[in-house]
Scaffold this motif. Structure first.
Motif, mmCIF file in Angstrom:
data_model
loop_
_atom_site.group_PDB
_atom_site.id
_atom_site.type_symbol
_atom_site.label_atom_id
_atom_site.label_comp_id
_atom_site.label_asym_id
_atom_site.label_seq_id
_atom_site.Cartn_x
_atom_site.Cartn_y
_atom_site.Cartn_z
ATOM 1 N N MET A 19 7.942 1.125 2.692
ATOM 2 C CA MET A 19 8.155 0.631 1.341
ATOM 3 C C MET A 19 8.156 -0.889 1.314
ATOM 4 O O MET A 19 7.635 -1.509 0.389
ATOM 5 C CB MET A 19 9.484 1.162 0.791
ATOM 6 C CG MET A 19 9.656 2.684 0.934
ATOM 7 S SD MET A 19 8.260 3.602 0.266
ATOM 8 C CE MET A 19 8.464 3.262 -1.458
ATOM 9 N N HIS A 20 8.719 -1.505 2.342
ATOM 10 C CA HIS A 20 8.739 -2.968 2.413
ATOM 11 C C HIS A 20 7.335 -3.519 2.646
ATOM 12 O O HIS A 20 6.939 -4.520 2.049
ATOM 13 C CB HIS A 20 9.670 -3.424 3.534
ATOM 14 C CG HIS A 20 9.727 -4.906 3.706
ATOM 15 N ND1 HIS A 20 10.395 -5.739 2.813
ATOM 16 C CD2 HIS A 20 9.174 -5.726 4.648
ATOM 17 C CE1 HIS A 20 10.252 -6.991 3.200
ATOM 18 N NE2 HIS A 20 9.529 -7.023 4.310
ATOM 19 N N ALA A 21 6.569 -2.828 3.502
ATOM 20 C CA ALA A 21 5.216 -3.304 3.837
ATOM 21 C C ALA A 21 4.286 -3.274 2.632
ATOM 22 O O ALA A 21 3.382 -4.105 2.519
ATOM 23 C CB ALA A 21 4.639 -2.463 4.972
ATOM 24 N N GLY A 22 4.507 -2.341 1.714
ATOM 25 C CA GLY A 22 3.621 -2.228 0.556
ATOM 26 C C GLY A 22 4.211 -2.771 -0.720
ATOM 27 O O GLY A 22 3.747 -2.428 -1.812
ATOM 28 N N HIS A 204 -2.706 0.355 -5.908
ATOM 29 C CA HIS A 204 -2.892 -1.028 -5.470
ATOM 30 C C HIS A 204 -2.069 -1.986 -6.326
ATOM 31 O O HIS A 204 -1.711 -1.683 -7.467
ATOM 32 C CB HIS A 204 -4.373 -1.429 -5.589
ATOM 33 C CG HIS A 204 -5.296 -0.555 -4.806
ATOM 34 N ND1 HIS A 204 -5.785 -0.895 -3.563
ATOM 35 C CD2 HIS A 204 -5.819 0.677 -5.095
ATOM 36 C CE1 HIS A 204 -6.572 0.077 -3.114
ATOM 37 N NE2 HIS A 204 -6.606 1.028 -4.028
ATOM 38 N N HIS A 205 -1.813 -3.172 -5.745
ATOM 39 C CA HIS A 205 -1.271 -4.277 -6.509
ATOM 40 C C HIS A 205 -2.426 -4.963 -7.243
ATOM 41 O O HIS A 205 -3.605 -4.646 -7.016
ATOM 42 C CB HIS A 205 -0.571 -5.281 -5.584
ATOM 43 C CG HIS A 205 0.622 -4.711 -4.881
ATOM 44 N ND1 HIS A 205 1.757 -4.317 -5.544
ATOM 45 C CD2 HIS A 205 0.854 -4.469 -3.556
ATOM 46 C CE1 HIS A 205 2.643 -3.860 -4.685
ATOM 47 N NE2 HIS A 205 2.122 -3.939 -3.470
ATOM 48 N N ARG A 206 -2.107 -5.916 -8.093
ATOM 49 C CA ARG A 206 -3.149 -6.613 -8.865
ATOM 50 C C ARG A 206 -4.136 -7.342 -7.960
ATOM 51 O O ARG A 206 -5.300 -7.518 -8.334
ATOM 52 C CB ARG A 206 -2.511 -7.599 -9.831
ATOM 53 C CG ARG A 206 -1.734 -6.945 -10.963
ATOM 54 C CD ARG A 206 -1.307 -7.960 -11.992
ATOM 55 N NE ARG A 206 -0.441 -8.994 -11.413
ATOM 56 C CZ ARG A 206 0.027 -10.032 -12.098
ATOM 57 N NH1 ARG A 206 -0.297 -10.163 -13.384
ATOM 58 N NH2 ARG A 206 0.822 -10.923 -11.527
ATOM 59 N N ASP A 207 -3.682 -7.767 -6.772
ATOM 60 C CA ASP A 207 -4.570 -8.502 -5.871
ATOM 61 C C ASP A 207 -5.405 -7.582 -4.988
ATOM 62 O O ASP A 207 -6.139 -8.050 -4.120
ATOM 63 C CB ASP A 207 -3.765 -9.467 -5.002
ATOM 64 C CG ASP A 207 -2.722 -8.761 -4.130
ATOM 65 O OD1 ASP A 207 -2.700 -7.516 -4.114
ATOM 66 O OD2 ASP A 207 -1.915 -9.457 -3.475
ATOM 67 N N GLY A 208 -5.295 -6.274 -5.185
ATOM 68 C CA GLY A 208 -6.110 -5.321 -4.442
ATOM 69 C C GLY A 208 -5.440 -4.712 -3.222
ATOM 70 O O GLY A 208 -5.955 -3.756 -2.647
ATOM 71 N N THR A 235 0.670 -1.964 -11.506
ATOM 72 C CA THR A 235 0.118 -1.102 -10.462
ATOM 73 C C THR A 235 -1.227 -0.589 -10.934
ATOM 74 O O THR A 235 -1.391 -0.219 -12.102
ATOM 75 C CB THR A 235 1.060 0.085 -10.172
ATOM 76 O OG1 THR A 235 2.330 -0.415 -9.735
ATOM 77 C CG2 THR A 235 0.483 0.986 -9.095
ATOM 78 N N VAL A 236 -2.189 -0.589 -10.034
ATOM 79 C CA VAL A 236 -3.532 -0.078 -10.354
ATOM 80 C C VAL A 236 -3.757 1.212 -9.575
ATOM 81 O O VAL A 236 -3.671 1.228 -8.341
ATOM 82 C CB VAL A 236 -4.628 -1.101 -9.994
ATOM 83 C CG1 VAL A 236 -6.008 -0.530 -10.312
ATOM 84 C CG2 VAL A 236 -4.405 -2.405 -10.741
#
Length: 281
Positions: A19-22, A204-208, A235-236
């Motif tokens: 969870m921390h890594a993502g 994904h996050h906004r930055d991909g 979130t995408v």
């Protein structure tokens, strides 16, 4: 009577480190409060409209698809779809990896149908009502004796021309890793003689970057999972449609083909990797 977990019970190795890594920065506290308030209000209002999904109206599948897209937007999720065309066929088994309770809305926004889901989902507040309206097929992962009945129920719905969505990993993963596909649900497609539609589902996050924000794993609670989602910036959800697979007569071969497609090796080569080719019409 309690059921002793069997040794084949799927179990993810995900933990707090995943969870921390993502994760990603949420922004200032006032911004987090503001977006959370707007999202929660929108989601609650949309939940009040759930009974509409039970009305047998023409074009009900379009209504379900629209409802799921609205719910995603309410909780801060945007969806993108790529890959092959979504074929307008009846009686298709849809399979994908499993990350979260959010998968139901993400896949429902693309290919609405009934889901094979954990039995206790029916008892969850709010989501349980939606699960019943979507005619969820409950499965008790701890009870192998009831598995043939679940497979039979899925096969029956496929024969009746209904779309059924299953998660062959058998449990959720954080979104950074994944587990092997189990062949049980694919037996339903073999028995019914119906095709399987693999989907590659990622968040994904906004930055991909891959995101674990929607994840629902381990000792995580539903409240914690929802809190992470509504407080995140955006979130995408990305759905990649892979080649439709004919069932053939070997569930393990079908499982291998669909797993390869879901893991990103889809396309023509995967479609012809087993005994049965991809359906092209």
């Amino acid at each position: 009577m309690s059921v002793t977990p069997h040794p084949w019970l799927p179990k993810a190795s995900c933990d707090a480190a995943c969870m921390h890594a993502g994760a990603a920065p949420k922004g200032s506290r006032p911004a987090v409060w503001a977006r959370s308030a707007v999202r929660i209000t929108g989601a609650v209002l949309l939940l009040l409209a759930v009974p509409v999904l039970a009305v047998p109206l023409p074009g009900r599948s379009h209504l379900q698809r629209g409802y799921c897209r609205l719910m995603l937007r309410c909780v801060g999720v945007r969806i993108t779809v790529s890959g092959g065309p979504i074929r307008n066929l009846r009686g298709v088994l849809v399979v994908s990896g499993h990350v979260s309770w959010l998968d139901v809305f993400t896949i429902g926004a693309v290919l609405p149908g009934s889901f094979v889901a954990r039995a206790d989902l029916i008892d969850w507040p709010a989501l349980g009502v939606i699960a019943r309206l979507m005619k969820v097929i409950p499965i008790e992962r701890e009870n192998l004796r009831r598995l043939p009945a679940v497979v039979g129920a899925v096969a029956a719905r496929l024969r009746n021309g209904q779309t059924v969505v299953a998660f062959p990993e058998g449990t959720t993963w954080c979104g950074l890793g994944h587990g092997p596909f189990r062949p049980a649900m694919f037996q339903a497609a073999v028995d019914a003689g119906r095709p399987v539609q693999p989907l590659r589902l990622t968040y994904h996050h906004r930055d991909g970057r891959l995101s674990t924000v929607p994840a629902y794993v381990g000792e995580d609670t539903l409240v914690d999972s929802i809190r992470r989602l509504v407080t995140a910036r955006r979130t995408v959800a990305h759905v990649q449609v892979q080649s439709l697979q004919l069932p053939g007569d070997d569930r393990r071969d079908l499982t291998a083909r669909c797993e390869a497609a879901v893991r990103g090796a889809g396309g023509r080569d995967v479609a012809h990797a087993g005994q049965a080719p991809a359906l092209v019409a």
